[in-house]
Scaffold this motif. Structure first.
Motif, PDB file in Angstrom:
ATOM      1  N   UNK A 193       0.865  -1.420   0.209  1.00 14.56           N
ATOM      2  CA  UNK A 193      -0.173  -0.179  -0.353  1.00 14.56           C
ATOM      3  C   UNK A 193       0.924   1.585  -0.012  1.00 14.56           C
TER       4      UNK A 193
ATOM      5  N   UNK B 135      -2.949  -9.760   0.826  1.00 14.99           N
ATOM      6  CA  UNK B 135      -2.714  -9.440  -0.630  1.00 14.99           C
ATOM      7  C   UNK B 135      -4.221  -8.721  -1.760  1.00 14.99           C
TER       8      UNK B 135
ATOM      9  N   UNK C  23      -9.107   9.454   0.234  1.00 10.29           N
ATOM     10  CA  UNK C  23     -10.338   8.485   0.278  1.00 10.29           C
ATOM     11  C   UNK C  23      -9.987   7.394  -0.571  1.00 10.29           C
ATOM     12  N   UNK C  24      -8.875   7.491  -2.053  1.00  5.94           N
ATOM     13  CA  UNK C  24      -8.290   6.249  -3.032  1.00  5.94           C
ATOM     14  C   UNK C  24      -8.454   4.940  -1.555  1.00  5.94           C
TER      15      UNK C  24
ATOM     16  N   UNK D 106     -11.343   3.992  -0.011  1.00  9.48           N
ATOM     17  CA  UNK D 106     -12.421   3.061  -0.418  1.00  9.48           C
ATOM     18  C   UNK D 106     -12.264   1.410  -0.869  1.00  9.48           C
ATOM     19  N   UNK D 107     -10.922   1.077  -0.918  1.00  9.94           N
ATOM     20  CA  UNK D 107     -10.231   0.035  -1.608  1.00  9.94           C
ATOM     21  C   UNK D 107     -10.390  -0.839   0.315  1.00  9.94           C
ATOM     22  N   UNK D 108      -9.453   0.207   1.923  1.00 12.81           N
ATOM     23  CA  UNK D 108      -9.403  -0.542   2.846  1.00 12.81           C
ATOM     24  C   UNK D 108     -10.588   0.329   3.705  1.00 12.81           C
TER      25      UNK D 108
ATOM     26  N   UNK E  24      -9.734  12.706  -5.712  1.00 14.86           N
ATOM     27  CA  UNK E  24      -8.860  11.618  -4.996  1.00 14.86           C
ATOM     28  C   UNK E  24      -9.531  10.223  -4.700  1.00 14.86           C
ATOM     29  N   UNK E  25     -10.106  10.349  -6.445  1.00 19.90           N
ATOM     30  CA  UNK E  25     -11.084   8.888  -6.641  1.00 19.90           C
ATOM     31  C   UNK E  25     -10.300   8.287  -7.255  1.00 19.90           C
ATOM     32  N   UNK E  26      -9.979   7.276  -7.308  1.00 22.54           N
ATOM     33  CA  UNK E  26      -9.725   6.247  -7.881  1.00 22.54           C
ATOM     34  C   UNK E  26     -10.097   6.314  -9.232  1.00 22.54           C
TER      35      UNK E  26
ATOM     36  N   UNK F 191      -1.938   2.930  -6.531  1.00 22.12           N
ATOM     37  CA  UNK F 191      -1.817   1.393  -5.339  1.00 22.12           C
ATOM     38  C   UNK F 191      -0.181   0.402  -6.309  1.00 22.12           C
TER      39      UNK F 191
ATOM     40  N   UNK G 240       3.555  -0.692  -6.592  1.00 21.51           N
ATOM     41  CA  UNK G 240       4.237  -1.045  -5.811  1.00 21.51           C
ATOM     42  C   UNK G 240       5.799  -0.530  -6.203  1.00 21.51           C
TER      43      UNK G 240
ATOM     44  N   UNK H   8       0.981  -8.316  -8.759  1.00 28.77           N
ATOM     45  CA  UNK H   8       0.275  -9.384  -7.882  1.00 28.77           C
ATOM     46  C   UNK H   8      -0.291  -8.025  -6.614  1.00 28.77           C
TER      47      UNK H   8
END
Ligand SMILES: Cc1ncc(C[n+]2csc(CCOP(=O)(O)OP(=O)(O)O)c2C)c(N)n1
Ligand code: SF4
Ligand code: SF4
Ligand SMILES: [Mg+2]
Lengths: 330, 722
Positions: free
Chosen positions: A193, A231, A250-251, A254-256, B634-636, B650, B652, B694
């Protein structure tokens, strides 16, 4: 001009204008020899971003490491670096900091490097609380030497040294660190992350004292499946957030979505959170700005001029001097 | 009209004593408010002061506060009350002693007083004296309120501030010199000379010369000698810097023999001359400090810094640049200021010279040089202070000597201020106020607002009320502090008389103005008389029916009324008007704010409900409006049509996709992957990258070339990555 109370002179302003600025590539050196997909890459990227954003001068920045895949990191930083001996990154870093307190010092170490052979130094470094940032790249295996169980390997892990599965419960680096006197900063992140990884390393850098950051790092070479459940299921990561800790964008939110508001000054709750293995807590567990730094307690601010050194030596020598004419004294 | 009242009015308007209803002023009368202070030595107050040899924060002490603080420290001592009693007795004795001698060494005088008292009374006083002395933790000169106090106190504080500066400078310069010499030494140690056998032998010391093979050692070291040496330019630059830092005369670097400059002056022209003579040196030292700092940190870049330092100081230096060097001190007497000296002071204050000017006024009631017989209340100080405040970046502090202890923080602030400062202090020791102790005279000038306390601190903010403060005056909210005197009236009844201390009361202490007062004889009634305090708005619009009076007290301790003439009343009113504008500038009774507040109040009272309703609506609208863009930002990133994309935030940085196709995938400025060119590779590569990533953040989109071999199978595999 940043703080309104203090103005600066035009010449000072001009000097600041000429201060150097660096891009991320300026901190990169060579091509990392890590396996593709290795979590160390993410850590390197976050560190380089920090250096750029903080405007760290390469010649004023030192990365110290021990031995291991993770300990190769200083090679890839275009700053000063010290690829030391196995388990001894911390004593080297402490020496650097004592001699040159003005440098920014970082330590990169692995779970083998820190938690087995270097465990004694780890404990004392936390207690010394010198102002530096330590990143424990915890892939739960000896990577460089091709897959031997480390103290943080989960029980039952099959490796070259534990073909029938490891026998012992894994050591928890967070609870250990939180139990050491003078502990002043403890955080945990996962390498996948990047935003939180960056925020936590940045907070660790800004903390005055010894910042301990455990980074759960993937080793796709030897343990490609180990972290997979985490993951693929964001619910198995617990996002710690607080106005004095990490603030989640916020991004990421949204996932976590699994979150807990945790005040980093709350040691008792920090200890409880630290003992959780699943979900993996990420964020700042504990921070205490009040703990004094060893270099501040130890150095009295006096300049080590030739005359001061001489004075000290003379005083020592005088203790052993026999004055030939003062017969009564010895 | 009653003949008596006619006499009053005649005196009020003309100052003539016609008739016989009034008696001329006599020096035996003093303002009634002075009554309780006939013997100051029996009272406890801020004076005497101690010029403590300590850092600026503790450099000015007051004897009575020292004793009080020490007694407070003894909270747990069973003997506390007795020790306190002894302490107060010594304090009183010392005060009496200083009333005669003026000043002396605190340690000596404290113990002398304790010796005297222990002989007269009890031996134990000596023990108490020692105990209290240790708690004082103070040493230096003790001095009573006298003419020299303003200069001595300010100069003492100035020295303390300069001593702090000197300490900082010394620490900094020593560090820089150590570093600069270290750079030169390192070069020598690394050079062929430094690694020659003789140099190595010299480094080991006599006892071990035979124990080593220096030639062999030298050979090994020569082989590993670093190739880079200092450039000629850098070496010379470092040598020059060392020379400037070692040769400077602004501060002593611990070497007592080296001469340093004097910075305290008796007059502005001398100070200005010295400043100009040393200016080039000041510039070169300031420049050297900045350059040395860069050199020592290894941050000097000839390419850019040479240019900056070549022209350094050509257009003068700012206050901030000079802040590290000592400040000039000028001690000037206001009553002696001639035109040349005044303009010198103004020039220094306005020219950006780091100067601290203390102007001492001895006569706060100077007769006006232009209008015959008029009093120039506040003396020359007022015009100088007004002028300095007008310059906008001068720190200004005005106070009576009696206020000095109370103003100590302000004094230190002014002395530490980066820029020029003006301190105007009234000593209370004018020739005209003979017989009145300096402390009392100065306190009276403060109370009457003839010489009010004020601080104008340009660094405290941008508006008047943050910069100006008058809060250290007694009763700063009022016109004058009120004194309530308890006395007996003619029928022996106790009564309380209110006697505010006005400029007229102050003038009644000064022989030059005695003819402005006339005494109302005993037994006269109050008809036609009104306290001056009630005539603050007086305008002469016709024949007055009442005339103002103030209260005086004679040697017999009996209260008397004295009629005040019109000139004096006018001057009192002018002085009060000036005080009002000071109050306003200092944020007390701000007329503009008060008017606004009154307006606001009346409008609010009109209709509360109507004004509140639209307000709520406005807030809701505002909230939704600001919330939206934030979310968007901020939105994806969501898929746009059929194009492939990566959730870059996101990524890595694991290199997986880059390894597959470094043209299709690339890193952004944060070293996180994005699709640089979807046409730079095949759909197969996209799918493989998505499978290899991954963290599953690569989204393949739709194939761009439907004829790619094996496309059916690839589309199937890509289904998980849309
Ligand atoms: C004194 C010593 N003992 C043993 C080794 C062998 N050795 C090299 S790396 C390593 C373990 C590294 O594991 P870790 O610190 O987890 O690093 P990783 O490779 O996993 O990043 C060991 C035991 C050594 N180099 N030196
Ligand atoms: S072996 Fe593991 S830890 Fe080492 S570089 Fe490869 S993936 Fe990374
Ligand atoms: S494979 Fe995924 S995580 Fe790795 S660099 Fe590419 S996008 Fe980033
Ligand atoms: Mg490891």
């Amino acid at each position: 001009m940043m703080d309104s109370g203090h103005s600066i002179s035009p010449s000072e302003c001009l000097l600041r204008m000429y201060e150097e600025h660096h891009e991320i590539e300026d901190y990169q050196k060579g091509v990392p020899r890590w396996c593709t997909g290795c979590g160390d890459n993410a850590i390197l990227a976050a560190i380089q971003r920090l250096c750029r954003d903080e405007g760290l001068l390469p010649e004023k920045t030192v990365f110290v490491s021990g031995i291991g895949c993770s300990s190769r990191l200083p090679h890839y930083m275009n700053t000063y670096g010290f690829h030391g001996i196995h388990g001894r990154a911390l004593p080297v870093a402490e020496g650097v900091k004592l001699a040159r307190p003005e440098l920014s010092v970082f330590v990169n170490t692995g779970d083998g490097d820190c938690c087995s052979i270097g465990a004694a130094h780890w404990i004392h470094a936390v207690r010394y609380n010198m102002n530096m940032t330590m990143m424990l790249h915890d892939n739960q295996i000896y990577g460089l030497t091709k897959m031997q169980a480390s103290p943080t390997s989960p029980i039952g892990l099959k490796s070259n040294t534990t073909p029938r599965g490891s026998y012992l419960e894994a050591l928890n680096p967070l609870t250990v660190t939180l139990g050491i006197s003078n502990v002043s900063f403890v955080a945990q992140v996962v390498d996948w992350i990047p935003e939180v990884l960056y925020q936590v390393i940045s907070a660790a850098y800004h903390h005055k004292g010894f910042s301990f950051v455990r980074i759960i790092q993937r080793c796709p070479e030897w343990l490609p499946k180990l972290m997979e459940p985490w993951l693929h299921d964001p619910q198995r990561v617990l996002m710690l957030h607080h106005e004095d800790g990490v603030e989640i964008s916020p991004a990421v939110a949204k996932v976590y979505t699994r979150m807990e508001e945790h005040d980093p000054s709350d040691m008792n709750r920090a200890r409880e959170i630290a003992s959780s293995i699943d979900p993996i807590p990420t964020g700042i567990l504990y921070r205490n700005e009040e703990v004094p730094c060893y270099e501040d307690v130890r150095l009295d601010g006096r300049l080590r001029t030739a005359s001061l050194v001489k004075q000290g030596l003379e005083a020592e020598f005088d203790k052993f001097t026999v004055w030939p004419d003062a017969s009564g004294q010895a | 009209m009653d003949g008596k009242i006619q006499d009053y009015i005649t005196f009020f308007l003309t100052g003539r004593l016609d008739g016989g209803s009034l008696m001329p002023m006599d020096p035996v009368y003093r303002p009634a408010a002075f009554g309780p202070y006939s013997d100051l030595t029996s009272l406890r107050y801020d004076f005497p002061l101690v010029l403590n040899r300590a850092d600026a924060g503790r450099a000015l002490q007051s004897l009575s506060h020292l004793v009080d603080d020490a007694v407070a420290d003894l909270a747990d001592d069973p003997e506390r009350d007795r020790i306190a009693r002894h302490g107060y007795a010594i304090e009183m004795d010392l005060r009496r002693e200083l009333d005669v001698s003026g000043s002396g060494d605190f340690h000596e005088l404290w113990h002398a007083a304790s010796d005297r008292l222990s002989k007269e009374r009890e031996d134990a006083i000596k023990d108490s004296a020692d105990l209290l002395w240790n708690l004082f933790n103070t040493e230096g000169i003790i001095l009573d309120a006298e003419r020299s106090v303003p200069f001595r106190a300010v100069r003492h504080l100035w020295s303390a501030v300069q001593a702090d500066k000197a300490k900082d400078f010394r620490r900094k310069t020593e560090r820089l010199l150590l570093k600069l010499r270290g750079i030169l030494n390192a070069e020598v140690a690394n050079s062929a000379t430094g690694r020659a056998p003789e140099a190595l032998r010299a480094g080991v010391g006599a006892g071990f010369t035979n124990a080593f093979d220096f030639t062999g050692m030298s050979k090994i070291l020569m082989d590993s000698k670093p190739i880079s040496a200092l450039s000629d330019g850098r070496r010379q630059r470092i040598r020059d810097l060392i020379e400037v830092l070692e040769g400077q005369k602004f501060f002593s670097l611990g070497n007592e023999e080296a001469a340093t400059y004097e910075f305290a002056f008796e007059c502005s022209s001398e100070a200005l001359k010295a400043y100009k003579e040393r200016h080039a040196e000041a510039v070169s030292l300031t420049r050297a400090l900045k350059m040395a700092e860069l050199e020592a940190a290894g941050e000097y870049r000839e390419r850019m810094h040479d240019r900056i330092f070549e022209g350094f100081g050509e257009r003068g230096l700012g206050f901030e640049d000079l802040a590290e060097l000592p400040d000039y001190l000028v001690c000037a007497e206001a009553d002696e200021l001639d035109a040349q000296e005044s303009s010198g002071i103004v020039e220094m204050l306005s020219a950006g010279i780091p100067v601290k000017i203390i102007v001492r006024t001895d006569d706060a009631l100077q007769p006006s040089p232009v209008a015959e017989g008029h009093a120039n209340l506040g003396g020359r100080s007022k015009s100088l202070v007004d002028l300095a405040i007008g310059l906008a970046d001068v720190f200004v502090l005005q106070a009576g000597a009696s206020q000095l202890f109370k103003e100590r923080d302000g004094l230190v602030r002014g002395l530490s201020y980066t820029g020029p400062s003006l301190f105007s202090v009234y000593s209370g020791s004018g020739k005209e106020s003979k017989g009145i102790p300096a402390y009392l005279a100065s306190a009276a000038a403060t109370e009457s607002r003839v010489f009010p306390s004020l601080t104008y601190d340009p660094s405290a903010g941008h508006d008047w009320s943050s910069r100006m403060s008058v809060g250290n005056n007694p009763s700063p909210e009022d016109d004058w502090p009120d004194h309530r005197l308890r006395c007996q009236n003619s029928s022996l009844q106790a009564e309380t008389v209110s006697a505010p201390f006005t400029p007229a009361d102050l003038m009644a202490t000064d022989a030059r103005y005695f003819n402005r007062f006339a005494i109302v004889p005993d037994g006269a009634d109050d008809e036609g008389l009104v306290p001056l305090n009630d005539l603050k708005d007086f305008e002469l619009e016709g024949l007055p029916e009442e005339v103002p009076y103030i209260m005086l007290v004679g040697e017999d301790n009996r209260l008397r009324k004295a009629v005040v003439d019109l000139r004096t009343l006018t001057e009192v009113r002018r002085c009060l008007a000036m005080w009002h504008s000071l109050q306003e500038l200092g944020g007390i009774h701000n007329s503009h704010a008060e008017r606004l507040l009154a307006k606001e109040r009346s409008e609010r009272a009109l209709d509360v409900t109507v004004s509140e309703a639209p307000l709520t609506v406005a807030v809701t609208v505002g909230e939704t409006a600001t919330a939206e863009p934030e979310e968007v930002e901020d939105a994806i990133a969501e898929p746009v049509g059929d194009d492939p994309f990566i959730e870059t935030a996101r990524c890595t940085s694991c290199d997986e996709c880059i390894q597959i196709n470094g043209k299709m995938f690339a890193y952004d400025e944060n070293k996180q992957a994005y699709i640089a060119d979807p046409d730079a590779g095949t759909f197969r590569q996209l799918v493989e990258a998505a499978e290899g990533c991954q963290v599953s953040i690569i989204h393949t989109g739709k194939p761009r070339n439907p004829n790619e071999p094996g496309i059916e199978d690839l589309i199937k595999r890509a289904e998980d990555f849309q």
